[in-house]
Motif scaffolding. Structure first.
Motif, PDB file in Angstrom:
ATOM      1  N   GLU A 139       7.406  -2.821  -6.642  1.00 57.02           N
ATOM      2  CA  GLU A 139       6.412  -3.282  -5.677  1.00 57.02           C
ATOM      3  C   GLU A 139       7.099  -3.625  -4.371  1.00 57.02           C
ATOM      4  O   GLU A 139       8.297  -3.958  -4.344  1.00 57.02           O
ATOM      5  N   VAL A 140       6.353  -3.570  -3.277  1.00 55.22           N
ATOM      6  CA  VAL A 140       6.842  -4.037  -1.986  1.00 55.22           C
ATOM      7  C   VAL A 140       5.767  -4.929  -1.376  1.00 55.22           C
ATOM      8  O   VAL A 140       4.581  -4.597  -1.381  1.00 55.22           O
ATOM      9  N   ARG A 141       6.174  -6.090  -0.906  1.00 51.67           N
ATOM     10  CA  ARG A 141       5.242  -7.032  -0.278  1.00 51.67           C
ATOM     11  C   ARG A 141       5.045  -6.659   1.178  1.00 51.67           C
ATOM     12  O   ARG A 141       6.011  -6.493   1.932  1.00 51.67           O
ATOM     13  N   LEU A 142       3.802  -6.564   1.604  1.00 48.68           N
ATOM     14  CA  LEU A 142       3.510  -6.126   2.959  1.00 48.68           C
ATOM     15  C   LEU A 142       3.953  -7.146   4.005  1.00 48.68           C
ATOM     16  O   LEU A 142       4.353  -6.780   5.114  1.00 48.68           O
ATOM     17  N   LYS A 143       3.904  -8.438   3.661  1.00 51.33           N
ATOM     18  CA  LYS A 143       4.178  -9.456   4.683  1.00 51.33           C
ATOM     19  C   LYS A 143       5.639  -9.504   5.105  1.00 51.33           C
ATOM     20  O   LYS A 143       5.945  -9.868   6.247  1.00 51.33           O
ATOM     21  N   ASP A 144       6.564  -9.139   4.195  1.00 51.92           N
ATOM     22  CA  ASP A 144       7.980  -9.233   4.554  1.00 51.92           C
ATOM     23  C   ASP A 144       8.807  -8.019   4.121  1.00 51.92           C
ATOM     24  O   ASP A 144      10.008  -7.963   4.366  1.00 51.92           O
ATOM     25  N   GLY A 145       8.194  -7.034   3.423  1.00 49.36           N
ATOM     26  CA  GLY A 145       8.912  -5.827   3.028  1.00 49.36           C
ATOM     27  C   GLY A 145       9.848  -6.004   1.847  1.00 49.36           C
ATOM     28  O   GLY A 145      10.633  -5.098   1.538  1.00 49.36           O
ATOM     29  N   VAL A 146       9.784  -7.150   1.168  1.00 50.96           N
ATOM     30  CA  VAL A 146      10.665  -7.398   0.028  1.00 50.96           C
ATOM     31  C   VAL A 146      10.221  -6.542  -1.162  1.00 50.96           C
ATOM     32  O   VAL A 146       9.037  -6.502  -1.508  1.00 50.96           O
ATOM     33  N   THR A 181       0.298  -6.139  -1.528  1.00 51.31           N
ATOM     34  CA  THR A 181       1.372  -5.563  -2.324  1.00 51.31           C
ATOM     35  C   THR A 181       1.065  -4.099  -2.638  1.00 51.31           C
ATOM     36  O   THR A 181      -0.054  -3.770  -3.016  1.00 51.31           O
ATOM     37  N   ILE A 182       2.073  -3.245  -2.468  1.00 50.53           N
ATOM     38  CA  ILE A 182       1.960  -1.830  -2.822  1.00 50.53           C
ATOM     39  C   ILE A 182       2.897  -1.552  -3.985  1.00 50.53           C
ATOM     40  O   ILE A 182       4.063  -1.952  -3.961  1.00 50.53           O
ATOM     41  N   VAL A 183       2.377  -0.900  -5.008  1.00 51.90           N
ATOM     42  CA  VAL A 183       3.181  -0.525  -6.176  1.00 51.90           C
ATOM     43  C   VAL A 183       3.493   0.969  -6.118  1.00 51.90           C
ATOM     44  O   VAL A 183       2.632   1.769  -5.744  1.00 51.90           O
TER      45      VAL A 183
END
Length: 255
Positions: free
Chosen positions: A20-27, A1-3
């Motif tokens: 935040e954006v989740r790396l696995k799906d870009g959500v 996760t990137i904040v």
């Protein structure tokens, strides 16, 4: 996760949120409902239960250090003072943080006839003047000061004596301008969550809100003392307006 911080593009464009954006799906997801005017560096606690963030609540406030719990998004301030903070880093076990503290020191000086060799400092509080100063017709000085712990409007003699507080809002009051007849002081106040133009008597009485926009600043009197000219950013970009000194409907002057 990137904040990361993100500033909006709608009515709340002057403010940003932490996302935040989740790396696995870009959500993407907004982490907290807290809005900040500006946001600086942030860093994760080692166990991922929160972040330390440098941010300021609005354009007139100092950059402070905040803690944002994760994933609940609850926010609390770590610092609450008149300084600014730049950069933040945590130790490996997240038990301590290191930051750079910026201290603002401000006092009011008199420079007779523009002769700097005869200049004299008339306040020694180290917190006077950064929000503006204005002469009264009888030679006193109205100024903004953090002397009470909040930025309030004060009035004093030209030698710094009899310094007296005029506003008591525990808010941010700044840019005091004295009318040419010495009757009123207009100023910018953040007491209701937005910056607006207010008016009060020279002794601090009869406070009255003159404007109700989302960001009204930089007041000045018209030569006839009947109007107050100011800048408003209600439509994102700033435009000039005027409002009657006794209150009423504002009039747009520029596009």
């Amino acid at each position: 996760t990137i904040v990361f911080p993100l500033r909006g593009s709608g009515p709340d464009a002057p403010y940003g949120n932490l996302r935040e954006v989740r790396l696995k799906d870009g959500v993407e997801r907004q982490i907290t409902s807290q809005q900040w005017s500006s946001m600086g560096p942030s860093c994760w606690l080692r166990d991922g239960r929160g972040l330390v963030v440098i941010a300021s609540e609005d354009q007139d406030s100092n950059s402070q250090i905040w803690f944002v719990s994760y994933p609940s998004g609850k926010v609390r301030r770590i610092t609450n003072d008149l300084n600014d903070y730049l950069n933040v880093s945590l130790t490996a076990d997240s038990s301590s943080l290191v930051t750079v503290q910026v201290e603002r020191v401000s006092d009011i000086w008199i420079v007779p006839d523009g002769d700097s060799n005869r200049s004299s400092r008339i306040t020694t509080s180290r917190v006077a003047g950064p929000g503006g100063v204005s002469w009264t017709p009888d030679g006193r000085i109205v100024h903004a000061s953090y002397g009470s712990g909040y930025q309030e409007i004060w009035i004093m003699n030209k030698d710094g004596t009899q310094n007296r507080q005029l506003t008591f809002d525990s808010s941010r009051n700044s840019v005091p301008i004295v009318s040419r007849d010495g009757r009123y002081i207009v100023y910018v106040s953040y007491r209701r969550g937005t910056r607006n133009i207010w008016r009060m008597d020279i002794d601090g009485g009869n406070k009255k809100q003159l404007t109700h926009g989302s960001d009204d600043v930089s007041p000045q009197y018209a030569p006839d003392n009947q109007w107050v000219i100011y800048s408003s950013s209600e439509k994102i970009h700033p435009t000039l307006w005027k409002v009657p000194i006794d209150g009423g409907n504002p009039v747009k002057l520029t596009d």
